[in-house]
Design an enzyme around this catalytic site. Structure first.
Site, PDB file in Angstrom:
ATOM      1  N   ASP A 129       0.821  -1.210   0.000  1.00 34.13           N
ATOM      2  CA  ASP A 129       0.000   0.000   0.000  1.00 34.13           C
ATOM      3  C   ASP A 129       0.859   1.265   0.000  1.00 34.13           C
ATOM      4  OD1 ASP A 129       0.957  -0.021   2.617  1.00 34.13           O
ATOM      5  OD2 ASP A 129      -0.981   0.368   3.546  1.00 34.13           O
ATOM      6  N   LYS A 159       8.475  -0.500  -6.164  1.00 31.09           N
ATOM      7  CA  LYS A 159       7.314  -1.389  -6.195  1.00 31.09           C
ATOM      8  C   LYS A 159       6.251  -0.852  -7.159  1.00 31.09           C
ATOM      9  CE  LYS A 159       6.580  -4.651  -4.071  1.00 31.09           C
ATOM     10  NZ  LYS A 159       6.833  -6.077  -4.370  1.00 31.09           N
TER      11      LYS A 159
END
Length: 268
Positions: A129, A159
């Site tokens: 997240d 990421k």
């Protein structure tokens, strides 16, 4: 990939135990965060195989794909510590971006040329997240699957880039990929540089407790076993091209979590 790491350990054990008709191939480079001891209780299982390899090594990945007839990939291998990413951003780009791209290309090439096409195959990218940035204190909002990517560290940027490559393979090649973005994990086998084990150890040793700023940053904390269960669900039931957020509605300001850790550790 990354099956000897923190989350990977729990995923490997779950799949080995719950799916005896699967061959579970644990591919891990065994860097500082990977520990084969974590998997002692399944290492002799007839459906478990360990392969020491680097996700950046395309030749090794291609060999493993062919040797075992791989039809599913759960990609967990990653450099994941924010502080390390600030010190060594190129290392994170190499592993998290180029490693993901190398793995994607190895799977696509094998499935297209030798594996019978994409039907019945799955590539699953485990993300974070942190690609969404930070929750604002008191705004009452949650990250959703449509939240705009705003990475704030070399780790989260690497990421985010990897996620974009995965989606681009789906859109460009019809590649059978899904992505999930999870909140902060905690639980057994976590490497001691992470917040919860780090603070527990420092409290026990009466060492300094390094809090960034005033500790107002908010994080959702997800038990690793619940995350492994969710990974199982997405791997088997997710739809190609979709993104799934995995959280627990368990949000804490860092400073409040640290105070709780002090209270509990002192009591114990």
């Amino acid at each position: 990939t990354g099956g000897c790491g923190f989350i990977g350990t729990h995923v490997v054990k779950r799949f080995v135990r719950n799916y005896p008709d699967y061959r579970v191939i644990n591919l891990d480079k065994l860097t500082y965060a990977g520990n084969l001891e974590n998997l002692k209780d399944v290492e002799t299982a007839p459906n478990y195989v360990f392969e020491r390899a680097d996700v950046c090594d395309g030749a090794a990945l291609s060999r493993i794909m062919r040797q075992y007839g791989v039809d599913g990939v759960i990609h967990l291998a990653a450099e994941s510590h924010v502080d390390r990413s600030i010190e060594s951003p190129a290392e994170f780009a190499t592993t998290n971006v180029m490693g993901t791209l190398t793995l994607l290309d190895a799977a696509r090439t094998y499935w297209e040329r030798e594996g019978g096409g994409f039907e019945g195959k799955r590539y699953y990218q485990i993300s974070t997240d942190e690609v969404y940035g930070a929750l604002e204190p008191g705004d009452g909002k949650l990250f959703t699957e449509t939240t705009r990517y705003t990475p704030h560290s070399p780790y989260s940027a690497s990421k985010a880039s990897a996620d974009h490559f995965v989606r681009s393979f789906h859109d460009t090649y019809g590649f059978p990929a899904v992505v999930s973005n999870c909140s902060n994990n905690y639980g057994p086998y976590q490497f001691p540089e992470k917040l919860i084990p780090l603070f527990i150890n420092n409290i026990k040793m009466r060492a300094e407790l390094p809090v960034y700023g005033s500790g107002e940053n908010i994080r959702d904390w997800l038990y690793v076993g619940d995350h492994a269960s969710a990974i199982d669900c997405v791997f088997h039931n997710g739809r190609d091209g979709e993104t799934y957020n995995i959280g627990s509605k368990n949000e804490w300001r860092n400073i409040d979590l640290i105070r709780l850790l002090i209270k509990v550790t002192d009591r114990l």
